[in-house]
Design an enzyme around this catalytic site. Structure first.
Site, PDB file in Angstrom:
ATOM      1  CB  VAL A 148      85.316  48.918  14.309  1.00 39.54           C
ATOM      2  CG1 VAL A 148      86.466  48.861  15.310  1.00 39.54           C
ATOM      3  CG2 VAL A 148      84.481  47.655  14.417  1.00 39.54           C
ATOM      4  CB  SER A 171      97.352  54.962  10.139  1.00 40.61           C
ATOM      5  OG  SER A 171      97.915  53.667  10.151  1.00 40.61           O
ATOM      6  CE  LYS A 176      95.820  55.367   6.988  1.00 42.67           C
ATOM      7  NZ  LYS A 176      95.056  54.427   6.211  1.00 42.67           N
ATOM      8  CG  HIS A 179     100.809  54.633   6.726  1.00 47.15           C
ATOM      9  ND1 HIS A 179      99.827  53.660   6.684  1.00 47.15           N
ATOM     10  CD2 HIS A 179     101.367  54.545   7.954  1.00 47.15           C
ATOM     11  CE1 HIS A 179      99.799  53.005   7.831  1.00 47.15           C
ATOM     12  NE2 HIS A 179     100.719  53.531   8.623  1.00 47.15           N
ATOM     13  CG  ASN A 180      97.292  52.512   3.947  1.00 50.57           C
ATOM     14  OD1 ASN A 180      97.696  53.059   4.968  1.00 50.57           O
ATOM     15  ND2 ASN A 180      96.022  52.212   3.777  1.00 50.57           N
ATOM     16  CD  GLU A 207      99.159  48.725   6.546  1.00 50.35           C
ATOM     17  OE1 GLU A 207      98.217  47.941   6.272  1.00 50.35           O
ATOM     18  OE2 GLU A 207      98.976  49.871   7.010  1.00 50.35           O
TER      19      GLU A 207
END
Length: 484
Positions: free
Chosen positions: A14, A130, A185, A188-189, A192
């Site tokens: 995807v 992201s 990243k 960031h996660n 999150e």
């Protein structure tokens, strides 16, 4: 074979398909390749029909279609698949060509791969991407790091396809050498994970404590999304709570309460322990998912372990506003901890991170995008060497406004037996961080008592270490002083 493509992308899941279509929309010619080559033909016949996307059925064909320096981006599953593709690609490339890993790779792996690729005269980029499916198609947040010489050759493509914020600023800029892009990243996660856990705890307080329906909570989150908590995660929570199943009942109530995870949050917590940085809220978010996975055990335990009734008798509107303030204050702590970790990593790995620029990259396209991030950017613009976000004037003032409500929410949750580990640890960290004295003096005395680990004294200069023979039997020999 005519070299006419700007970039090649390997991996037609995807994210890969949508990023290719995004690049095509911005005028770049892309070569699509997949290990299962039938997926290339399927993609060209369906999703990419009518575009300028070119299909390749071998690595040799793919490389032959690329302009120099050749740019090859991999969007494949993190781990061995990345290493395998690198080894397959190296013989077909020449000095100055660029390999790009756009998956969720561990930054340590990116460090290793950058060294391997650069040793062959090639350039390497490890970039966080992201935003999920929608971000890849319409504009993700892109966080590239690796070989600095590669950046000028991918900058135009990456910044064109990335999300844009106020003034058309792209949510993409160079992060740093080696694994810096994948590190940012990863953090960031981790943030999150924390944001999602905090929102879920707010949901639990409203559902279990105040007895609110999904529709009522949908309306609350819709209102919250108009203010300081305006963010992608609050927005989708609003939508989820308002979504009805085919029978007209709220779908969220039919979803089993066991959460999965892919590992990036765990990586963040492990690295924080290695660097000695207390990202307590992210850790609780990771462990919260682990506890949720113990579904059968929890159901069995609930029959034997009893606690208070969760019903909260406070005025509903007042307590909902207090939950909002607790959520906002806890969110400030979570981001403060994330930035603490990045500052420690920059020092440890010799990276020159642009903290305000990172906030800008996260301002759009990514999962944690929010209005809140513009305030972080402003904080580091005002004071580039800011020690901690909690010390910025804006965040300090907001914490002060929220503190009474925050404490009441945590205290009420504890009294009512509603677990709020992220709210609680955020408050505990805040209280620890603002404490000039902690009980670690007793802890260090204990360590010296049983292991002769030494201690410093308040009446002596820092850096001098002492040992006491606490029992009269231990002797004067002490352990060497070191910090893990």
């Amino acid at each position: 074979m005519e070299a006419k493509a700007d970039i090649a992308l390997i991996g037609l899941a995807v994210m890969g398909q949508n990023l290719i279509l995004n690049m095509n929309d911005h005028g770049f010619t892309v070569v699509a390749y997949n290990r299962t080559v039938s997926k290339v033909d399927d993609f060209l016949a369906k999703e990419a029909k009518g575009t300028n996307v070119i299909g390749a059925h071998s690595i040799e064909e793919m490389v032959g279609l690329l302009k120099r320096p050749r740019r090859v981006m991999m969007l494949v599953k993190a781990g061995t698949a990345v290493d395998e593709f690198i080894e397959q690609l190296i013989p077909h490339l020449e000095p100055g060509d660029i390999l790009i890993d756009g998956g969720n790779s561990l930054f340590d792996d990116t460090n290793r791969r950058a060294n391997r690729v650069e040793s062959k005269g090639l350039l390497y980029i490890g970039t966080g991407v992201s935003g999920g499916e929608e971000g890849a198609r319409r504009g993700p947040s892109i966080m590239p790091g690796g070989s600095p010489a590669a950046w000028p050759h991918v900058k135009t493509i990456f910044q064109a396809v990335s999300a844009k914020v106020e003034g058309g600023a792209p949510c993409c800029d160079w992060v740093g050498e080696n694994g810096a892009g994948h590190y940012v990243k990863m953090v960031h996660n981790g943030i999150e994970y924390g944001d999602m856990q905090l929102i879920c705890e707010a949901y639990a307080l409203m559902k279990q404590g105040l007895g609110m329906t999904p529709q009522e909570m949908h309306e609350v989150f819709a209102e919250w999304n108009k203010g300081d908590l305006d963010s992608y995660l609050v927005e989708i929570t609003r939508d989820i709570l308002g979504f009805k199943d085919s029978d007209g009942l709220p779908l969220v109530e039919k979803i089993l309460d066991t959460a999965g995870q892919k590992g990036t949050g765990k990586w963040t917590v492990i690295n924080s322990a290695e660097l000695g940085v207390p990202i307590t809220l992210m850790a609780e978010a990771v462990y919260g998912r682990c506890v949720s996975a113990m579904k059968d055990e929890r159901v069995a335990a609930s029959r034997k372990l009893k606690g208070p009734r969760p019903a909260i008798s406070a005025d509903r509107a007042t307590f909902v506003e207090q939950i909002r303030q607790a959520l906002f204050a806890s969110k400030i702590v979570s981001y403060a901890q994330g930035y603490m970790l990045m500052k420690a990593a920059a020092k440890e790995y010799n990276w020159n991170l642009n903290y305000g620029g990172i906030a800008l990259m996260w301002r759009g396209g990514c999962i944690i995008r929010s209005r809140f991030l513009s305030k972080i950017k402003e904080a580091f613009e005002k004071k580039p060497k800011l020690t901690n976000l909690l010390l910025d004037d804006y965040f300090r003032t907001e914490i002060k406004k929220c503190q009474k409500a925050w404490r009441n929410v945590v205290a009420t949750a504890v009294k009512k037996g509603i677990p709020v580990p992220a709210f609680s640890t955020a408050l505990s960290f805040f209280d620890s961080y603002r404490s000039p004295v902690l009980p670690a003096n007793l802890l260090q005395a204990q360590r010296d008592y049983f292991g002769a680990h030494t201690y410093e004294r308040v009446d002596q200069p820092r850096g001098q270490f002492f040992h006491t023979n606490w029992t009269g039997r231990g002797g004067d020999v002490s352990s060497s002083t070191y910090t893990v």
